[in-house]
Design an enzyme around this catalytic site. Structure first.
Site, PDB file in Angstrom:
ATOM      1  N   ASN A  10     -20.084 -20.446  31.042  1.00  0.00           N
ATOM      2  CA  ASN A  10     -19.716 -20.116  32.424  1.00  0.00           C
ATOM      3  C   ASN A  10     -18.766 -18.918  32.362  1.00  0.00           C
ATOM      4  OD1 ASN A  10     -18.764 -20.000  35.012  1.00  0.00           O
ATOM      5  ND2 ASN A  10     -17.953 -22.087  35.064  1.00  0.00           N
ATOM      6  N   ARG A  87     -24.246 -20.810  33.684  1.00  0.00           N
ATOM      7  CA  ARG A  87     -23.966 -21.067  35.093  1.00  0.00           C
ATOM      8  C   ARG A  87     -24.005 -19.735  35.836  1.00  0.00           C
ATOM      9  NH1 ARG A  87     -18.452 -21.785  38.095  1.00  0.00           N
ATOM     10  NH2 ARG A  87     -19.245 -22.414  40.128  1.00  0.00           N
ATOM     11  N   HIS A 176     -21.376 -25.318  44.711  1.00  0.00           N
ATOM     12  CA  HIS A 176     -21.089 -26.597  44.025  1.00  0.00           C
ATOM     13  C   HIS A 176     -22.327 -27.467  43.893  1.00  0.00           C
ATOM     14  CE1 HIS A 176     -16.618 -26.410  45.519  1.00  0.00           C
ATOM     15  NE2 HIS A 176     -16.725 -25.891  44.304  1.00  0.00           N
ATOM     16  N   ASN A 207     -10.251 -27.056  42.935  1.00  0.00           N
ATOM     17  CA  ASN A 207      -9.576 -25.901  43.520  1.00  0.00           C
ATOM     18  C   ASN A 207     -10.391 -25.369  44.694  1.00  0.00           C
ATOM     19  OD1 ASN A 207      -7.040 -25.133  42.657  1.00  0.00           O
ATOM     20  ND2 ASN A 207      -7.871 -24.696  40.626  1.00  0.00           N
ATOM     21  N   ARG A 237      -8.042 -21.142  49.600  1.00  0.00           N
ATOM     22  CA  ARG A 237      -8.941 -20.644  50.656  1.00  0.00           C
ATOM     23  C   ARG A 237      -8.712 -21.425  51.940  1.00  0.00           C
ATOM     24  NH1 ARG A 237     -14.074 -21.530  47.155  1.00  0.00           N
ATOM     25  NH2 ARG A 237     -13.362 -20.465  45.289  1.00  0.00           N
ATOM     26  N   GLU A 381     -20.410 -30.842  35.413  1.00  0.00           N
ATOM     27  CA  GLU A 381     -21.349 -29.748  35.673  1.00  0.00           C
ATOM     28  C   GLU A 381     -21.984 -29.243  34.384  1.00  0.00           C
ATOM     29  OE1 GLU A 381     -19.767 -27.218  39.245  1.00  0.00           O
ATOM     30  OE2 GLU A 381     -18.089 -28.273  38.354  1.00  0.00           O
TER      31      GLU A 381
END
Ligand code: AMP
Length: 395
Positions: A10, A87, A176, A207, A237, A381
């Site tokens: 990733n 990813r 996600h 996060n 965010r 993941e």
């Protein structure tokens, strides 16, 4: 035949997270992260057999860092490294599932970069470096957005003039997806339900945070949109705001687009509300000590999350369960409890003893007896990316 291994990578713009995933054994044989790539203090650290290691790699780029990892990975895989799963954040409408990487799929990922200008180019850096270092291995891309390509049009379209969608791809994509898919499969297994006849709400709370409605193994709606900014409150965010806020800030404060983007992506959410931290552990401790900002941030986070989950029920024929996952969802009994307390109309209620003890990697039901199922399921993941990679190699 010894169990097969997949290296999962990733890449960010200055980091590489990696894990060597074995199809039969849960713990990763090797996992770690290279960070601050390009800087004088670049380094790689990894865990293997319960031991932690680190190595300074001054000014290393993605390629140099991956080359350092190569012998470690090959030794840990013991001759059974079958492929590499990458990813990739954004697959646009082009990618509805994982795909083998070659010149044409790389070009299609590059063409999607305008939709994810920070993420896709960084993912491609890692893909190209890994493909030149491991040329004989198959490489597979697994997309965060692909799982949500089953959203019906009424869920993915914005109420905007059609050319913006048709000509410029302005629509809701969702993110996600790998996590939502992994935990909904686990949820069905844990509950003795067939995935293709089950109906879930998922709250992925890390996060970044998002909610998802999953019916018969397919995503039917999700809270993130064109970008990962839409939806619930996150670490830094804002989640949903009135879109007119942009012009309001520009008009009244003279702010540039860049300033507004930074505000909404990096300075808002839990951090902005609390004026303290984006980290839920810090906020929970501060709340205990009466910190006003931390208390407010937690209240807004839970209320907005519950509102989003309630909205997601519009996509469900019935509710087989609500799943909490991600660092906050897996560990914070307080957030789970406060969120569920806003959902009493759905008859949701927690067993607070089970809620308090289902933390730090444990999985299980936390609902009160006789109330709809609420599960805590640690996400994984990397494992899902490895399983997708293996499935594609078999096909
Ligand atoms: P992730 O991005 O999935 O690693 O999640 C990161 C978030 O999980 C951060 O806000 C952490 O503060 C939060 N988190 C991790 N452990 C705990 C915990 N024990 N209690 C509350 N929040 C936690």
């Amino acid at each position: 035949m010894p169990a097969r291994n997949i290296l999962v990578i990733n890449c960010g713009s200055s980091s590489i997270k990696f894990a060597l995933v074995n199809e039969e054994h849960e713990p990763f044989a090797l996992s770690g992260m290279a960070e601050r790539l390009g800087d004088a203090d670049a380094q790689v650290h990894w865990q293997q057999d319960g031991h932690k290691h680190s190595l300074p790699l001054p000014y290393a780029d993605h390629s140099v860092a991956l080359a350092q990892l190569l012998p470690l990975v090959e030794a840990a895989a013991d001759g059974q490294l079958l492929g590499i799963g990458h990813r990739v954040v954004h697959g646009g409408e082009h990618f509805t599932a994982a795909c083998a990487l070659d010149h044409s799929t790389i070009a299609a990922i590059r063409a999607t970069a305008p939709l994810a200008p920070l993420h896709n180019p960084a993912n491609l850096l890692g893909i190209e470096a890994a493909m030149s270092l491991f040329p004989s291995l198959p490489h597979v891309a697994v997309f965060d957005t692909a799982f949500h390509q089953t959203l019906p049009e009424h869920a993915y379209r914005y109420a905007l003039p059609e050319p913006l969608y048709r000509e410029h791809g302005v629509r809701r994509y969702g993110f996600h997806g790998t996590s939502h898919r992994f935990v909904s499969q686990r949820g069905a297994e844990m509950s003795g339900l067939a995935l293709n006849a089950s109906s879930w709400l998922v709250a992925h709370l890390g996060n970044g945070c998002s909610t998802c409605a999953i019916v018969d193994g397919q995503s039917r709606d999700t809270s993130m949109g064109l970008t990962p900014l839409e939806g619930v409150v996150m670490g830094t965010r804002s989640g949903d705001v009135d879109p007119n806020m942009h012009s309001h800030l520009a008009r009244t404060l003279g702010w540039s687009l860049q300033q507004i983007e930074t505000l909404l992506n990096k300075e808002s959410g839990l951090l902005g509300l609390s004026a303290l931290s984006n980290d839920m552990r810090t906020l929970e401790q501060a709340r205990e000590q009466g910190h006003v900002g931390a208390t407010l941030a937690i209240e807004v986070f839970c209320y907005r999350l519950a509102k989003s989950l309630a909205a997601m029920t519009c996509a469900l024929p019935r509710l087989d369960g609500l799943i909490f996952t991600g660092g906050i969802g897996e560990n914070s009994a307080l957030i789970r409890s406060k969120t569920v307390s806003h959902l009493q109309l759905f008859n949701l209620r927690l067993d607070e003893t089970a809620n308090a003890s289902t933390v730090r990697g444990s999985a299980g039901p936390i609902n009160a007896h006789g109330h709809p199922r609420v599960l805590v399921i640690p996400t994984n993941e990397e494992r899902q990316i490895a399983l997708d990679t293996l499935a594609l190699l078999e096909a």
